[in-house]
Scaffold this motif. Sequence first.
Motif: not given
Ligand SMILES: [Zn+2]
Length: 591
Positions: A257, A269, A302-303, A370, A534
């Motif tokens: 993303h 992303g 995506e978030e 992450q 994800h």
């Molecule tokens: Zn991500």
Amino acid sequence: MPLTLAFLNTAPQHEVLQQLPGLYEHSPWIAEKALCARPFASLAAFKYAMVQVLGEAGTQAQLDLIRAHPELAGKAVEPLTAESSHEQNQAGLTRCTPQELAQLQQLNADYGQKFGFPFILAVRGPRGAGLRKQEIIDTFVRRLRNPADFEHAEALRNIHRIVEIRLNDAFDTHPAQGNTVWDWQEDLSVHTDPGYAEHGQLTVTYLTDAHRACATQIAQRMRDCGFDTVQIDAVGNVVGRYLAATPDAKTLLTGSHYDTVRNGGKYDGRLGIFVPMACVQALSSQGKRLPFHFEVVGFAEEEGQRYKATFLGSGALIGHFNPSWLDQTDVDGISMRTAMAHAGLQVNDIPALQRNPADYLGFVEVHIEQGPVLNELDIPLGIVTSINGSVRYTGEVLGVACHAGTTPMNRRRDAATAVAELALYVEQRAGQDGDSVGTVGMLQVPNGSINVVPGQCNFSLDLRAPNNAQRDALANDVLAQLQSICDRRGLRYTLEETMRAAAAPSAPLWQQRWEAAVESLGVPLHRMPSGAGHDAMKLHEVMPQAMLFVRGQNAGISHNPLESSTADDMQLAVDAFSHLLNHLLNNLSPD
Ligand SMILES: [Zn+2]
């Protein structure tokens, strides 16, 4: 003359060492010991061998190495080695103003007093081109706040990074594609939403002007890389296809993303879009075609930041676009329908975005880890075994707002303490599982006052576990606890489930392909679950998937502007992806 891997592997040991003076500051024993493990499959393997030597050498030897380094821009007792003085020069540290010099000297003194060793920073930075003076000072200030054991490890990691760059110079091998990918991410990060741009923060939420500028820029880069078709689809995904030699071939899907969280990092992303783009750039420049179409998607959403529509971009590819999302409004009251119309997107075209899984080989995704795991292990790439299942809620607890002075403690209906109690329960209950995680990330008293008992508290819940059953058991317990807390305290609550994603174990065959790719690079294999959700989770529902993680710097911090990775690690990701493509090229029979 630059050194070669063959020289490293076959020349007499003393000759190799002679060619690598000042690799580890005043500590030739590290390279010497590592050379016992010759031959190395790659320079990366040699680097890792030295990491291991130092890791096994014990605390005292590590401290001796750290203390062999000069102070940054300080008056070193020992003369600087040629390497150190060159690096400090490049960062402009030899051209400080009197104020900067005074600040650095104070920082050096404070740091030395707290930790007992000099501050070590790879001043050439993650891109190898040199950190700015202000970045160096900011990092110094930040790291001064670290606990001692963490800072010891961080010093060693910086030393390994310094050595990595020195080795690259000695071998004249530079991570060209890693640098390109790094630069693409830097270029993309100039687009950021209003309110954040002013503060130099990166925030790109669904269909804002910054978001659409990102899509345009990614699409143009794809064209420049040599993709055959590039389009922005009906939900704002950027879709590039690099076509196979034969039109009826199947397709390998990849991507990640390009939206971000508020004040997020530049790599979350985006790395997973740019790494495969670098692969296509190389294929196209060589005029090389694969026996399958290669489809790279920059997912638009995506978030779940502007609208509660997490995984909107990848969801659209599997027919999971929920039409009721269109009537959701953002904080400014703009509905998603309006935002889409403003962006020129055709809502009626969304159903047609659904892919036919039979046309696809599978989905692979590269993502920055992450988390701190790879950074702590000093391993550049990680193989994902499964993506944790998750469920999210937003809720509000309703009590009675009343006078903070006159209402006795046993007659209160305090909404905020109820949510606080819930948060403590979530912490304890998720901790019980060992590998579950639970977070109350938002806890807010609307219109709260210092002298009013909170009558309302809005909150969020985020619960994750490696498999669905474990996640559901956690969620059931947390929801039951919410009910019982509210009953006991005489409160009401509302709760809305905003997201539910199934755990997504990697497809064994595709996981093995990543493993083979990583092994071919001579770097160690490390398998790990993904704690974060994800896009691969969505594609998982219709086709086999597997992910590759890339190590993050700064303890792997993410959803934070300190998120970072090095150009060298990005190069390894490009190499791994290229290996995977080539492996498929040699192992897929054209049909
Ligand atoms: Zn991500």
